[in-house]
Design an enzyme around this catalytic site. Structure first.
Site, PDB file in Angstrom:
ATOM      1  N   LYS A   1      21.985 -32.304  79.207  1.00 16.87           N
ATOM      2  CA  LYS A   1      21.833 -33.714  78.831  1.00 16.87           C
ATOM      3  C   LYS A   1      21.385 -33.755  77.378  1.00 16.87           C
ATOM      4  O   LYS A   1      20.260 -33.404  77.051  1.00 16.87           O
ATOM      5  CB  LYS A   1      20.811 -34.412  79.716  1.00 16.87           C
ATOM      6  CG  LYS A   1      20.815 -35.924  79.549  1.00 16.87           C
ATOM      7  CD  LYS A   1      19.839 -36.595  80.491  1.00 16.87           C
ATOM      8  CE  LYS A   1      20.056 -38.103  80.525  1.00 16.87           C
ATOM      9  NZ  LYS A   1      20.091 -38.724  79.205  1.00 16.87           N
TER      10      LYS A   1
ATOM     11  N   GLU B   1      16.943 -32.578  76.261  1.00 23.87           N
ATOM     12  CA  GLU B   1      16.375 -33.705  76.996  1.00 23.87           C
ATOM     13  C   GLU B   1      16.309 -33.435  78.491  1.00 23.87           C
ATOM     14  O   GLU B   1      15.449 -33.958  79.192  1.00 23.87           O
ATOM     15  CB  GLU B   1      17.207 -34.963  76.731  1.00 23.87           C
ATOM     16  CG  GLU B   1      16.557 -36.238  77.186  1.00 23.87           C
ATOM     17  CD  GLU B   1      17.330 -37.474  76.783  1.00 23.87           C
ATOM     18  OE1 GLU B   1      16.912 -38.575  77.157  1.00 23.87           O
ATOM     19  OE2 GLU B   1      18.354 -37.340  76.098  1.00 23.87           O
TER      20      GLU B   1
ATOM     21  N   LYS C   1      26.439 -33.276  88.597  1.00 25.97           N
ATOM     22  CA  LYS C   1      27.526 -34.188  88.943  1.00 25.97           C
ATOM     23  C   LYS C   1      28.329 -33.671  90.129  1.00 25.97           C
ATOM     24  O   LYS C   1      28.593 -32.469  90.241  1.00 25.97           O
ATOM     25  CB  LYS C   1      28.456 -34.380  87.733  1.00 25.97           C
ATOM     26  CG  LYS C   1      27.776 -35.006  86.528  1.00 25.97           C
ATOM     27  CD  LYS C   1      28.727 -35.190  85.358  1.00 25.97           C
ATOM     28  CE  LYS C   1      28.017 -35.817  84.169  1.00 25.97           C
ATOM     29  NZ  LYS C   1      28.922 -36.005  83.001  1.00 25.97           N
TER      30      LYS C   1
END
Length: 905
Positions: free
Chosen positions: A267, A419, A424
């Site tokens: 991310k 981050e 998914k």
């Protein structure tokens, strides 16, 4: 051709909003709106009975009911304070009149009863006697005026803006102006959500809006409530709200993904961005639908991005979803938001925009959103574009099945100062604007125990609106400036962040109750000396509270970022309250020095540890509890005056002397001290005056600080009074007795005592000698941090000589070389070490306390080992080459260490 909006009075819409806001229950509210909508559609049918192709729609009313979604006229340039000034001017109110002051100070509960914090309601009561009972404007006319206000604001046409406002004020009732004000502030507060309103209009309306992001298109395409929109069209050059990730725990990921395989991606810390391409035309849209094409370039010949990628594509048209990140081409490193640059700006020093693509929604005119993520990834990997380093790249992903693989990926992201990670479902289809589509985000702050928690003191409050009206709903938190004397409590505080989430409504109410007696209105003309805000009074609170009367909040956040909105020069990203620390003393809050150390050690990221597969460390979820309003608390007994009728005088020790007791100690309260004064023949005052002999206080609180600033009274510790009572005589004050001295007493002390409080004339007792030695011991060597402050304050132009003052450096040197001039073997980093010491650095003998590790480019044998050691540390060190030292000295500033990260052999 007449349209419905020209025939329906705006007053009718306001009546509807009054009914909805007063009705209880979501279904009842929706029924009221449906009745209004059905009536509108019925009227539309009558007006256009012979014309089925009319463009007339419900859009003029819907844009007023959902003002927060209306993009075309989002910039009115008017907030509550500006609106108050316009009302005062256009209604001819005196600036000092009671009505004008209520409008300006609408958040002050002392000026406005009941509706404090709700500007529209306060304005309603001011406007009611000055406006007609019923307005004459239609919905269409109101929209025209609002469009004029927006266009005049964009053109900076103040006269035109005032003229449009005057038209509204003269032709509307106070009821209509109340709702109009809320529409302009984009917050109706009727208790009916965006999803509910769109759902009543059409069952496909919310889904279509998430794709088209246009209320006008929703109203045009879904005029018939019985017609279903079976396929949502994602079209090139039409922005849509992107698919989002729901929060998840790495320890429960196997259950979350139903024990199936999943994709793991990094991310990135950038800006979500859509790239739309058709031929040589490009458009770029942010997550919120803002168009940044002017920055990145509409063609291969303009902007700071399109010219670089125009030759990369293999397709004629496409829509790509990704993250726009800052990339440094010299060091080949990625930037983060914590470094203070905005990737959406046209000129970015040291960085260029790079789009990291992780999904594709359309290609060559074919919509791909209904294909599985696995298939979309395959298309993206092979058929769309050729990656270009530093400009257009594919997001790397890998397939996994276990929680350990997920935890390893999270720890790798923590080590890389990323981050977090994305998880998914490979079988998921793309669903715009939903978090329930099979994508999950995992950040360190979602896992208990991984994030540093900061203890910050509340120094200010902001009045809430809506359900939080009448309460301080957001709080200004600050850092303490360390006092010169370590034994003293801090007296100056720098604003640091604003927080308004993480607590339940019940917790917020109870916290307000505890602080309520101590709030003081913040006056811009006379700000408190102890609170320092950023220049221009940025983030100025509605009310302030002295730290000694306040409480500490334990706050968790994603990272520390640069900010000019706060005096500290930095703030927290996504802060939330973890705990209200009523058990912790106010002066134990975080200091500016501790924050400086934390930023240096963590590079802005607040992930202090790594995740462990054996310990879930889940943050506790707070249950919503029933909220019941409690009675307003009364004044606590310790703050009330004593009952003098019960006191018997036993001596004349303080006869003729008036004393004022502000506070006492845990063993001798304020009332205890006042009783002793009365017993000794003295009198007491709650506020010191010209006849007051002295003030008794042990804690330096806001009232004491005010007296110190005035400087007219001697402020004495309660221990002096107790000594006088014990010895039955009035003992002259000594420096050790004083909290603050008046000018007269200070002059006497300078003639009778030395700088350490030792008397020139009186014999010294053992206790007084111990006190004197305590003062002597407080004269100590200056620290590196204090030396840095001195250098920046008094030698700003020569402060580069202390360039590395705050650095603790370990020189990693395992090899030696022969010095031909002396025939002596030496370490190749010796010269760098001398440069570092000359410019203020401390050279460490080991890695324990090191903030930086320097390696030589000719000996990189230990780089991999050092990186592994760094992963195990709670506080990471920066690893750089000797070139970082040389370049910092040449540039006369500390350069970003990431550029000098040495490669492993």
């Amino acid at each position: 051709m007449a349209v419905v909006a020209e025939k329906v009075p705006f007053f009718s819409l306001c009546v509807l909003l009054d009914k909805i806001s007063s009705k209880q229950g979501n279904e009842n509210k929706k029924r009221l709106f449906k009745d209004f909508l059905d009536e509108w559609r019925s009227y539309h049918t009558k007006l256009h009975a012979d014309d089925d192709a009319t463009n007339d729609s419900f859009y003029p009313a819907l844009r007023l009911l959902l003002p927060q979604l209306e993009r075309e006229r989002e910039a009115y340039g008017i907030k509550e304070h500006t609106m108050a000034k316009h009302f005062i001017e256009l209604l001819g109110l005196g600036k000092d009149s009671q009505a004008a002051q209520k409008l300006i100070n609408y958040r002050n509960p002392k000026n406005v009863k009941g509706d404090a914090g709700d500007f529209a309601s306060v304005a309603y009561y001011i406007l009611k006697p000055r406006c007609p009972d019923k307005g004459t404007m239609s919905i269409a006319e109101v929209n025209d005026c609002l469009d004029k206000i927006a266009s005049c604001n964009a053109a900076k046409n103040k006269d035109g803006l005032k003229k449009a406002l005057m038209t509204l004020i003269r032709n509307q009732s106070a009821r209509e102006l109340r709702w109009l004000t809320r529409m302009m502030m984009k917050e109706l507060k009727i208790g009916l959500s965006q999803a509910s309103i769109l759902g009543v209009f059409h069952q496909d309306a919310e889904d279509l809006y998430n794709v088209k992001m246009s209320l006008e298109k929703v109203c045009t395409m879904l005029k018939d409530p019985s017609a279903r929109l079976h396929e949502l069209e994602i079209a090139v050059f039409s922005p849509f709200r992107p698919m989002l990730g729901d929060r998840a725990s790495p320890h429960k990921i196997e259950t979350t993904m139903n024990n199936k395989s999943f994709f793991l991606e990094t991310k990135f810390d950038g800006e979500r961005m859509q790239l739309h391409k058709k031929g040589d035309e490009y458009k770029y849209f942010s997550r919120g639908g803002h168009d940044y094409t002017s920055t990145y370039g509409a063609t291969p010949f303009d902007g700071n991005f399109s010219p670089a990628i125009s030759n990369c594509f293999k397709v004629e048209s496409c829509i790509l979803d990704g993250e726009m990140i800052g990339y440094n081409p010299e060091t080949k490193t990625l930037g983060s938001k914590g470094e203070g640059f905005d990737i959406k700006s046209k000129d970015i020093a040291d960085y260029q925009p790079m789009l990291c693509v992780f999904d594709i929604l359309a290609m060559n005119g074919k919509v791909l959103s209904n294909k599985s993520l696995r298939e979309r990834k395959r298309i993206l990997d092979n058929d769309v574009f050729n990656p270009l380093e530093g400009r257009l790249v594919l997001s790397e992903y890998k397939e996994a099945r276990t929680k350990q693989e997920c935890i390893d990926a999270l720890n790798e992201a923590i080590d890389g100062r990323e981050e977090g990670i994305m998880v998914k479902d490979p079988d998921s289809v793309y669903k715009p604007n939903t978090r329930k589509g099979g994508w999950y985000k995992i950040k360190p702050e979602y896992v208990g125990g991984l994030m540093d928690e900061l203890d910050l003191i509340v120094v200010g409050g902001y009045m809430g609106v809506g359900r939080r009206a009448g309460l301080m709903s957001h709080f200004l938190c600050a850092l303490a400036v360390p006092p010169e004397d370590p034994d003293d409590k801090p007296s100056v505080f720098h604003s640091f962040c604003r927080v308004g989430s993480g607590y339940s409504r019940k917790e917020l109410f109870e916290f307000n109750q505890k602080l309520e007696p101590h709030w003081q209105m913040y006056k811009k003309s006379k700000p408190p000396a102890w609170l320092h805000l950023a220049s221009g009074d940025k983030q100025r609170p509605d009310a302030c509270i002295h730290p000694s009367k306040s409480a500490i909040l334990q706050i968790k956040a994603a990272e520390i970022t640069n900010s000019d909105q706060f005096k500290s020069g930095c703030t927290l990203r996504f802060p939330r309250v973890e705990k209200i620390r009523m058990d912790k003393a106010w002066h134990e809050c975080m200091s500016t020095k501790e924050m400086k150390d934390l930023r240096q050690k963590s590079d802005g990221k607040l992930a202090g540890q790594l995740a462990n597969a054996d310990e879930e460390g889940e943050p506790s979820k707070k249950r919503r509890k029933i909220f019941r309003k409690a009675e307003r608390p009364s004044v606590l007994s310790q703050f009330k005056g004593i009952d003098v009728s019960c006191v018997t005088k036993v001596s004349e020790l303080l006869s003729g002397k008036e004393l004022c007791v502000i506070n006492g100690t845990t063993s001798h309260s304020k009332s205890d001290l006042e009783t002793k004064i009365l017993e000794c023949g003295g009198s007491i005052a709650q506020n010191p005056g010209s006849d007051t002999y002295c003030v008794i206080a042990d804690k330096v609180q806001i009232k004491v600080n005010n007296l110190i600033r005035k400087g007219s009274h001697d402020i004495v510790r309660s221990s002096w009074l107790l000594k006088c009572v014990d010895q039955s005589r009035l003992i002259p004050w000594s420096p050790s007795d004083m909290v603050h001295t008046s000018a007269t007493t200070k002059a006497r002390f300078s003639a009778e005592y030395d700088s350490f409080g030792d008397s020139f004339f009186n014999d010294t007792s053992v206790e007084e000698l111990r006190e004197t030695f305590t003062h002597v011991n407080q004269v100590r060597a200056i620290s590196s941090e204090e030396m840095a402050d001195v250098e920046m304050t008094y030698f700003p132009h020569d402060s580069h000589l202390g360039l590395f003052r705050l650095c603790r450096v370990y020189m990693d040197c395992n090899s030696v070389v022969d010095d031909p001039s002396t025939s002596i073997q030496c370490c190749p980093l010796d010269l760098s070490a001398l440069d570092l010491r000359f410019h203020g650095a401390k050279i460490c003998e080991n890695l324990e306390s090191a903030s930086h590790v320097v390696v030589h480019t000719k000996d990189l044998s230990r780089v991999k080992e050092l990186r592994n050691l760094n992963k195990l540390r709670r506080r990471k060190f920066h690893m750089v080459t000797e070139h970082w030292v040389k370049d910092c000295i040449e540039e006369e500033k500390i350069l970003n260490e990431r550029r000098y990260d040495p490669p492993a052999e």
